[in-house]
Scaffold this active site. Sequence first.
Site, short mmCIF file in Angstrom:
data_model
loop_
_atom_site.label_atom_id
_atom_site.label_comp_id
_atom_site.label_asym_id
_atom_site.label_seq_id
_atom_site.Cartn_x
_atom_site.Cartn_y
_atom_site.Cartn_z
N LYS A 188 0.86 -1.19 0.00
CA LYS A 188 0.00 0.00 0.00
C LYS A 188 0.89 1.23 0.00
O LYS A 188 2.03 1.17 0.46
CB LYS A 188 -0.86 0.02 1.27
N ASP A 194 -7.17 4.38 -4.33
CA ASP A 194 -7.80 4.25 -3.01
C ASP A 194 -8.39 5.64 -2.73
O ASP A 194 -8.63 6.40 -3.68
CB ASP A 194 -6.76 3.84 -1.94
P1 NDP Z 1 -13.02 7.87 -2.60
O1 NDP Z 1 -11.95 8.84 -2.42
O2 NDP Z 1 -13.60 7.63 -3.95
O3 NDP Z 1 -14.24 8.20 -1.62
C1 NDP Z 1 -14.05 8.29 -0.25
C2 NDP Z 1 -15.35 8.65 0.41
O4 NDP Z 1 -15.21 8.52 1.82
C3 NDP Z 1 -15.76 10.10 0.16
O5 NDP Z 1 -17.15 10.20 0.24
C4 NDP Z 1 -15.09 10.82 1.31
O6 NDP Z 1 -15.70 12.05 1.67
C5 NDP Z 1 -15.27 9.82 2.44
N1 NDP Z 1 -14.17 9.94 3.39
C6 NDP Z 1 -12.86 9.75 3.16
N2 NDP Z 1 -12.14 9.99 4.25
C7 NDP Z 1 -13.03 10.34 5.20
C8 NDP Z 1 -12.89 10.70 6.55
N3 NDP Z 1 -11.70 10.76 7.15
N4 NDP Z 1 -14.02 10.98 7.25
C9 NDP Z 1 -15.24 10.94 6.65
N5 NDP Z 1 -15.42 10.59 5.35
C10 NDP Z 1 -14.32 10.31 4.65
O7 NDP Z 1 -12.44 6.50 -1.99
P2 NDP Z 1 -12.94 5.00 -2.23
O8 NDP Z 1 -14.40 4.96 -2.39
O9 NDP Z 1 -12.07 4.41 -3.27
O10 NDP Z 1 -12.52 4.32 -0.84
C11 NDP Z 1 -13.41 4.25 0.26
C12 NDP Z 1 -12.95 3.15 1.21
O11 NDP Z 1 -12.92 1.90 0.50
C13 NDP Z 1 -11.54 3.31 1.78
O12 NDP Z 1 -11.50 2.76 3.08
C14 NDP Z 1 -10.68 2.46 0.85
O13 NDP Z 1 -9.51 2.04 1.48
C15 NDP Z 1 -11.63 1.30 0.62
N6 NDP Z 1 -11.40 0.47 -0.57
C16 NDP Z 1 -11.34 1.04 -1.83
C17 NDP Z 1 -11.16 0.23 -2.93
C18 NDP Z 1 -11.17 0.77 -4.31
O14 NDP Z 1 -11.09 -0.04 -5.25
N7 NDP Z 1 -11.28 2.07 -4.52
C19 NDP Z 1 -10.97 -1.23 -2.78
C20 NDP Z 1 -11.12 -1.71 -1.45
C21 NDP Z 1 -11.32 -0.87 -0.39
P3 NDP Z 1 -15.07 13.43 1.11
O15 NDP Z 1 -15.49 13.51 -0.33
O16 NDP Z 1 -15.66 14.49 1.99
O17 NDP Z 1 -13.59 13.32 1.29
O1 2IT Z 2 -7.95 -1.46 -0.56
C1 2IT Z 2 -7.90 -1.96 -1.71
O2 2IT Z 2 -8.03 -3.17 -1.89
C2 2IT Z 2 -7.75 -1.06 -2.84
N1 2IT Z 2 -7.69 0.16 -2.66
C3 2IT Z 2 -7.62 -1.60 -4.24
C4 2IT Z 2 -6.24 -2.13 -4.49
C5 2IT Z 2 -5.94 -2.55 -5.89
O3 2IT Z 2 -4.75 -2.86 -6.14
O4 2IT Z 2 -6.82 -2.59 -6.75
#
Ligand code: NDP
Ligand code: 2IT
Length: 445
Positions: free
Chosen positions: A125, A165
């Site tokens: 990561k 992420d």
């Molecule tokens: P994005 O940046 O697309 O969206 C994040 C969302 O969460 C936004 O709505 C954001 O609000 C909110 N957010 C982020 N940080 C905070 C915080 N500290 N407090 C409150 N709200 C917060 O990210 P993703 O959707 O890609 O990721 C969301 C979660 O999923 C994370 O935990 C990530 O690690 C996990 N994840 C993502 C994957 C992927 O493929 N993208 C795969 C597996 C897990 P705002 O717009 O106000 O910042």
């Molecule tokens: O937390 C996760 O699994 C991710 N942000 C996606 C990682 C990836 O390599 O697609």
Amino acid sequence: MDYVDKIIADAEKKNADQPEFLQAAKEVLESLRVVVGRDSVYEEVGLLERLVEPERIIQFRVPWVDDSGKVQVNRGYRVQFNSAIGPYKGGLRFHPSVNLGIIKFLGFEQIFKNSLTGLPIGGGKGGSDFDPKGKTDAEVMRFCQSFMTELYRHVGPNTDVPAGDIGVGGREIGFLFGQYKRLTNAFEGVLTGKGLTWGGSLARTEATGYGLVYMIEEYLKSIGAAFEGREVAISGSGNVAIFATQKVQQLGGTVVTMTDSNGFIYHKAGIDLDAIKEIKLINRGRLSEYTKFHADAVYTDVADGKVWNTPCDVALPCATQNELDLADAKTLVASGCKIVGEGANMPTTLEASIYLQQNGVAFFPGKAANAGGVGTSALEMSQNSERLSWSFEEVDAMLRRIMVDIFHNIDNTAREYGKEGDYILGANIAGFKKVAHAMLDQGII
Ligand code: NDP
Ligand code: 2IT
């Protein structure tokens, strides 16, 4: 002191300033007690000592120039945690809260998640304390170019393959890829989540949210139920939350909430995803704007209440770590919630997840429930290797297969250890076993 207690005590001493890493490590180590207690080989080869120590940590300066000509400096990280079963694989997070402990917790979780996908990917990561909010495209580009100017020497399609992420989506992956190509003179699958015209995979954008819902759907099927007619509370309004919402809606459920870091919306009639996409994906705006689209929706500021006060059948936390605490877990149980699936990484505190499990909630930990994202990233890597691209339907079917298989793997593993329905234990043990066997085979490295 037994082996696991010793490892926990050592980890606490060495990482006292990394609470999120310790939280993730302790949860896994507690589950592994039953495994390492049955066979002394793990202790003989120091397997757990090696498991909790990253193979390599890279920290670097990221200097860039903002639009006003001022020099800015951020800190960049890549934690290459474990390569026993494949090249390091895991996202990059750009958020002001990023520090080494956060990246280590995410990298550690990634080891077991990637193992559960059944595909050959190790755990890693990275990220930066850079805040993309309020920055122009030109500033984000200059930041990404500077970030990759250091990172490129540490990554590669057979070494380490980053992805998105929080704060890293298609725009950032594009800028990072462009700079990698320029520095190496190689067009290769060094990143996933790429654009569809330059090596990206169909369905990768949707994969994490869709995968989460496929897993819950399979669980519902196993108890003779379905999404149809259920109310679902979702947090976040980014990549994972948006596509989880889309899939729940396709399956006949009603998503009634979404959040961002400023507050949450409650829309009894069901979230209008077109409005959310316009606000969040196109305008990069705030969720509070949703009431302009729908006067019957209610917006609550973060200071005035939490999304988990909303009565629901299913809760899917899809924003960030530790966003659902013990008080929230109690509220959810009291209001009749029966299923919690983690779209985010470790959104539920340890006490909250235990409370949910002990009070009859089917709890799906992120390392299983959100593995569809990285699983589909691995499918993108396969397509890049064979220089082909598969159709949306093909990739989506493989994603569904991966999630169904993970559900049965963690369910069966929990049963095997006499803990039916304990998907935390099932995920940790099933994820660990494959990695542990690979580490045993490869000697003391
Ligand atoms: P994005 O940046 O697309 O969206 C994040 C969302 O969460 C936004 O709505 C954001 O609000 C909110 N957010 C982020 N940080 C905070 C915080 N500290 N407090 C409150 N709200 C917060 O990210 P993703 O959707 O890609 O990721 C969301 C979660 O999923 C994370 O935990 C990530 O690690 C996990 N994840 C993502 C994957 C992927 O493929 N993208 C795969 C597996 C897990 P705002 O717009 O106000 O910042
Ligand atoms: O937390 C996760 O699994 C991710 N942000 C996606 C990682 C990836 O390599 O697609």
